[in-house]
Design a protein around this motif. Structure first.
Motif, PDB file in Angstrom:
ATOM      1  N   SER A  90      40.389  45.146  35.891  1.00 35.49           N
ATOM      2  CA  SER A  90      39.667  46.074  34.653  1.00 35.49           C
ATOM      3  C   SER A  90      39.590  45.254  34.221  1.00 35.49           C
ATOM      4  O   SER A  90      38.431  45.989  33.877  1.00 35.49           O
ATOM      5  N   THR A 140      36.758  34.051  35.580  1.00 34.42           N
ATOM      6  CA  THR A 140      36.869  34.813  36.533  1.00 34.42           C
ATOM      7  C   THR A 140      37.691  34.063  37.527  1.00 34.42           C
ATOM      8  O   THR A 140      38.060  32.852  37.335  1.00 34.42           O
ATOM      9  N   ALA A 198      30.756  49.263  36.828  1.00 32.79           N
ATOM     10  CA  ALA A 198      32.057  49.361  36.563  1.00 32.79           C
ATOM     11  C   ALA A 198      32.862  48.888  37.298  1.00 32.79           C
ATOM     12  O   ALA A 198      33.887  48.644  37.915  1.00 32.79           O
ATOM     13  N   SER A 220      35.608  43.663  34.663  1.00 34.39           N
ATOM     14  CA  SER A 220      34.971  44.158  35.030  1.00 34.39           C
ATOM     15  C   SER A 220      34.836  45.716  33.770  1.00 34.39           C
ATOM     16  O   SER A 220      33.647  45.522  33.557  1.00 34.39           O
ATOM     17  N   ILE A 267      31.913  46.387  39.888  1.00 36.47           N
ATOM     18  CA  ILE A 267      32.301  45.147  40.102  1.00 36.47           C
ATOM     19  C   ILE A 267      33.501  45.354  40.229  1.00 36.47           C
ATOM     20  O   ILE A 267      34.604  44.597  40.813  1.00 36.47           O
ATOM     21  N   PHE A 268      34.656  46.002  40.295  1.00 39.26           N
ATOM     22  CA  PHE A 268      35.831  46.565  39.780  1.00 39.26           C
ATOM     23  C   PHE A 268      36.574  46.386  41.108  1.00 39.26           C
ATOM     24  O   PHE A 268      37.732  45.549  41.766  1.00 39.26           O
TER      25      PHE A 268
END
Length: 184
Positions: free
Chosen positions: A71, A112, A26, A74, A29-30
């Motif tokens: 947030s 995205t 997470a 992710s 990705i964040f």
């Protein structure tokens, strides 16, 4: 109904984030997605230029939306990956990167910055050709907050659906759930 959806979503996030590899995922990705949003969102003020100049035009609203969107994206991707891996473990299959990417891309591309960036590129070049770019940019700038709210709602729906997928592999209440999605 909303209360149970919030509880189930929170439970799914708690279950998945209780495992260190998924916390790292997470965060991995964040951070880049947050950086991307911090550079992309102020581009309306920079005539479409994306770079360090964008950071000068950040305001509280854009920072809040950048953090919110990063947030939600992710967490949604992390829950989707967890659900796909749990499904693969149950079916006895091996989850390869290609299978994971091909299953995640169609469902997450709408949430995205890839599709909006491509559309923005097409939207930015097509009006230039026809000479009415100011009208399009003015419309987008005028309703930017509405577009960001709509994008946030789409990501919330994506997060909710991903949480349902995770909890579908864990039908018992959260206190009886195991980190691998199996019953205790």
């Amino acid at each position: 109904m909303i209360r149970s959806a919030l509880y189930e979503t929170g439970a799914a996030i708690g279950l998945v984030l209780s495992q260190p590899p998924y916390r790292h995922l997470a965060l991995a990705i964040f951070v880049p997605v947050l950086a991307l949003y911090l550079f992309l969102l102020p581009s309306a003020f920079t005539a479409g230029s994306i770079g360090l100049i964008s950071l000068r035009y950040l305001n509280a609203e854009l920072v809040i939306f950048s953090v919110l969107l990063a947030s939600l994206l992710s967490l949604s991707l992390m829950l989707n990956i967890y659900a796909f891996r749990a499904a693969a473990r149950r079916k006895g299959g091996i989850l390869t990167f290609g299978v994971l990417a091909s299953s995640l891309l169609p469902s997450t591309l709408c949430c995205t910055p890839v599709v909006p960036t491509v559309l923005a590129f097409l939207g930015a070049t097509t009006p230039q050709i026809f000479g009415f770019s100011g009208k399009v940019q003015g419309f987008i700038a005028t309703y930017e907050t509405a577009f960001l709210i709509f994008a946030s709602l789409l990501l919330l729906i994506s997060l909710r659906l991903a949480a349902r997928s995770v909890m579908g592999f864990c039908p018992l209440p959260i206190r009886n759930a195991q980190p691998n999605g199996m019953r205790s």
